[in-house]
Design an enzyme around this catalytic site. Structure first.
Site, mmCIF file in Angstrom:
data_model
loop_
_atom_site.group_PDB
_atom_site.id
_atom_site.type_symbol
_atom_site.label_atom_id
_atom_site.label_comp_id
_atom_site.label_asym_id
_atom_site.label_seq_id
_atom_site.Cartn_x
_atom_site.Cartn_y
_atom_site.Cartn_z
ATOM 1 N N GLY A 59 0.860 -1.177 0.000
ATOM 2 C CA GLY A 59 0.000 0.000 0.000
ATOM 3 C C GLY A 59 0.890 1.218 0.000
ATOM 4 O O GLY A 59 2.041 1.137 0.420
ATOM 5 N N THR A 60 0.378 2.328 -0.475
ATOM 6 C CA THR A 60 1.296 3.441 -0.687
ATOM 7 C C THR A 60 1.043 4.687 0.158
ATOM 8 O O THR A 60 1.289 4.650 1.338
ATOM 9 C CB THR A 60 1.415 3.732 -2.182
ATOM 10 O OG1 THR A 60 0.106 3.766 -2.732
ATOM 11 C CG2 THR A 60 2.200 2.652 -2.877
ATOM 12 N N THR A 61 0.534 5.783 -0.408
ATOM 13 C CA THR A 61 0.645 7.059 0.304
ATOM 14 C C THR A 61 -0.534 7.382 1.235
ATOM 15 O O THR A 61 -1.690 7.225 0.849
ATOM 16 C CB THR A 61 0.802 8.205 -0.722
ATOM 17 O OG1 THR A 61 1.827 7.851 -1.618
ATOM 18 C CG2 THR A 61 1.130 9.509 -0.034
ATOM 19 N N LYS A 92 -7.256 1.963 2.564
ATOM 20 C CA LYS A 92 -6.205 1.845 3.573
ATOM 21 C C LYS A 92 -6.478 2.684 4.806
ATOM 22 O O LYS A 92 -5.640 2.805 5.690
ATOM 23 C CB LYS A 92 -4.869 2.262 2.943
ATOM 24 C CG LYS A 92 -4.432 1.330 1.843
ATOM 25 C CD LYS A 92 -3.219 1.847 1.118
ATOM 26 C CE LYS A 92 -3.628 2.709 -0.065
ATOM 27 N NZ LYS A 92 -2.484 3.130 -0.885
ATOM 28 N N ALA A 239 3.793 4.607 -7.705
ATOM 29 C CA ALA A 239 3.061 3.639 -6.877
ATOM 30 C C ALA A 239 1.833 4.248 -6.212
ATOM 31 O O ALA A 239 1.084 3.550 -5.543
ATOM 32 C CB ALA A 239 3.987 3.062 -5.811
#
Lengths: 286, 266
Positions: A59-61, A92, A239
């Site tokens: 998972g990213t930002t 997320k 990403a």
């Protein structure tokens, strides 16, 4: 008594461990009664050694910022697996109890498990003790849970949370919002600057917030700033996913305020903000 | 080696039952009933911090009568059980029926195996999506289970309260009506109810004869499982919200300000 690695069957009598007052923590109870249900259960770290980092979903930002009367937490929707997009609409950002929300960056599966356990942990404590944990109690517990996955982190499978909460005991309710960040080794840091970001696009998101952030802004402005920051992160970090009007995928945002507690914003509201940001950028030709 | 005293199993069970019944009968009463908006719990409880009514899971509530230390241990155990179950499977896989079975097994084991039985009676309630879908289970000290369709009464003197509720309970009541029925039901036994406190440690100060058919209104613990609420349906009703629901002040004045402390029979 005898320790079993399965949850107790729903027909047998409660064993001594269940009736004991030794702990009000669900994760501690789980560790003694069904350790295989813990995130990153024993053996998983060694077993995952052969697994290339690239093959695991990340998972990213995530960005968090305080505003007048509360705090918000926002995340993009992309999960990547190496150079591939693993999921376009992953969520997320999680409301963990009445006055807190947690989002995760890093190994998605592990992070989701940690958040799921953490949510039960907070509710379990509240039900057993009759009162909710203090804000610092909540973050301390989360730090312990992150630390317990250190073994996994050392194998390159790290998941770190970002915590936001409203301190109901705060002297000044307008400044009751709090942001707490964590490291894989279980250290926690309160972010006094008013905003923070984690994940692969955090550098760009933070730079954007540096220019935009206004401590006296209201919730609406803060939502706009969060979406702007995620847009900037998506712009420069492959990403991180930007707003996707084709599929109707927009960031997820949770706000925590004294009046409404922790709530997820309705999708339509975030969509409207995201469309405004995109329109604005188009005009400026960025 | 001295010979252990012999007592027939029958006599043992009888004596244990008597002990448990006496203990539960000394306490104060709890009423649980199903109303239009969910499940209502009303307990006579002089303590504001030692609860008789508690949240167990999203749609499951717990009420108990008898000895505090014992039902508190069962309450904690129950919460651990359902949280574990919901975590291992899914939140939807947790049910009151399942938990009731666990409590029944636990109390039955304690009743037959331990020297002293638990002096407790439990209610496990689950709120349904509509009136008529609620489940109320009563588990007694020996592990017997009874499924009550509309209301149940535990602890203290249950007969007068049950009889009163049998007359006054109506289908599909709103919350104010339901509280009124429950509180007046408790009042039916107020004149004769015993003198031990909620903690079961025998301190005197029991319910006083009010003459108005109402229990002490400032010593009620009220909570609901609210059908309309999202995930967690349990909600305590306290303070002004509770005062607004209680039977009107003009009929309760006498009950709230008794002249003497001499009413309770220890």
């Amino acid at each position: 008594m005898q320790s079993s690695s399965r949850p107790q069957a729903p027909t047998g009598p409660l064993s001594a461990a269940y009736m004991s007052t030794a702990t009000s923590s669900f994760s501690e109870f789980l560790a003694t009664q069904a350790p295989d249900l813990l995130p990153g259960a024993r053996g998983l770290a060694e077993a995952s050694q052969g697994l290339g980092k690239q093959e695991v979903t990340h998972g990213t930002t995530i960005v968090a910022l305080k505003f007048d009367g509360g705090v918000l937490l926002a995340g993009d929707r992309r999960a990547t697996s190496g150079n591939l997009i693993a999921q376009r609409d992953i969520d997320k950002v999680f409301v963990t109890d009445a006055y807190s929300a947690v989002a995760i960056a890093g190994v998605a599966g592990l992070g989701l498990d940690i958040v799921r356990l953490y949510t039960v942990e907070l509710e379990h404590y509240e039900k057993i003790e009759g009162v909710a944990l203090s804000l610092d109690g909540k973050t301390n517990k989360l730090a312990t849970m992150v630390r317990s996955n250190l073994e996994m982190a050392m194998q390159g499978l790290a998941a770190v949370p970002l915590f936001v909460g409203f301190d109901t005991e705060a002297a000044d309710p307008a400044r009751g919002g709090r942001i707490v960040s964590f490291e894989a080794i279980g250290s926690r840091y309160e972010e006094h600057g008013g905003y923070h970001a984690i994940g692969s696009g955090s550098l760009f998101a933070k730079s954007a917030l540096k220019k935009l952030y206004d401590a006296d802004a209201g919730a609406e402005t803060a939502v706009r700033h969060a979406v702007e920051a995620l847009y900037d992160a998506a712009d420069d970090d492959s990403a991180t996913g930007g707003p996707d009007p084709v599929r109707g995928i927009y960031p997820t945002i949770a706000t925590v305020t004294a009046e409404d507690g922790a709530v997820k914003l309705p999708e339509e509201q975030v969509q409207a903000v995201a469309e405004a940001v995109v329109a604005d950028r188009r005009e400026r030709g960025e | 080696m001295s010979m252990p005293l012999y007592a027939s199993p029958e006599q043992l069970m009888r004596e244990r039952s008597e002990l448990a019944r006496k203990g539960i009968g000394r306490g104060r009463s709890v009423v649980v009933l199903s109303y239009a908006g969910g499940v209502l719990f009303v307990a006579e409880n002089p303590s504001t911090t030692l609860h008789k009514v508690s949240e167990i899971y999203d749609r499951i509530g717990f009420a108990a009568a008898g000895r505090y230390s014992e039902y508190e241990a069962l309450r904690r155990g129950g919460i651990k059980q359902v949280d574990m179950w919901g975590f291992a499977y899914d939140r939807r896989d947790v049910s009151a029926r399942q938990l009731t079975n666990v409590y029944a097994q636990t109390l039955a084991a304690i009743f037959t195996e331990q020297l002293k039985p638990y002096e407790v009676e439990l209610c496990i309630a689950q709120v349904g999506t509509e009136y008529g879908g609620d489940e109320l289970y009563r588990v007694t000290y020996d592990g017997s289970v009874v499924d009550e369709p509309r209301f149940l009464v535990m602890g203290g003197q249950t007969e007068p309260i049950s009889a009163k509720l049998g007359e006054t309970y109506a289908e599909n009541m709103d919350l104010a009506h339901a509280v009124d029925v429950a509180v007046r039901g408790l009042g039916a036994a107020a004149s004769g109810n015993g003198g031990t406190s909620a903690t079961g440690n025998g301190s005197p100060g029991g319910a006083k004869p009010s003459g108005t058919g109402l229990p002490e209104l400032d010593k009620l613990e009220v909570a609901v499982l609210d059908r309309q609420r999202g995930r967690r349906t349990f909600r305590r009703i306290t303070g002004a919200a509770l005062t607004g629901l209680l039977p009107s002040a003009d009929t309760s004045d006498a009950g709230e300000k008794p002249e003497s402390e001499g009413g309770g029979e220890a």
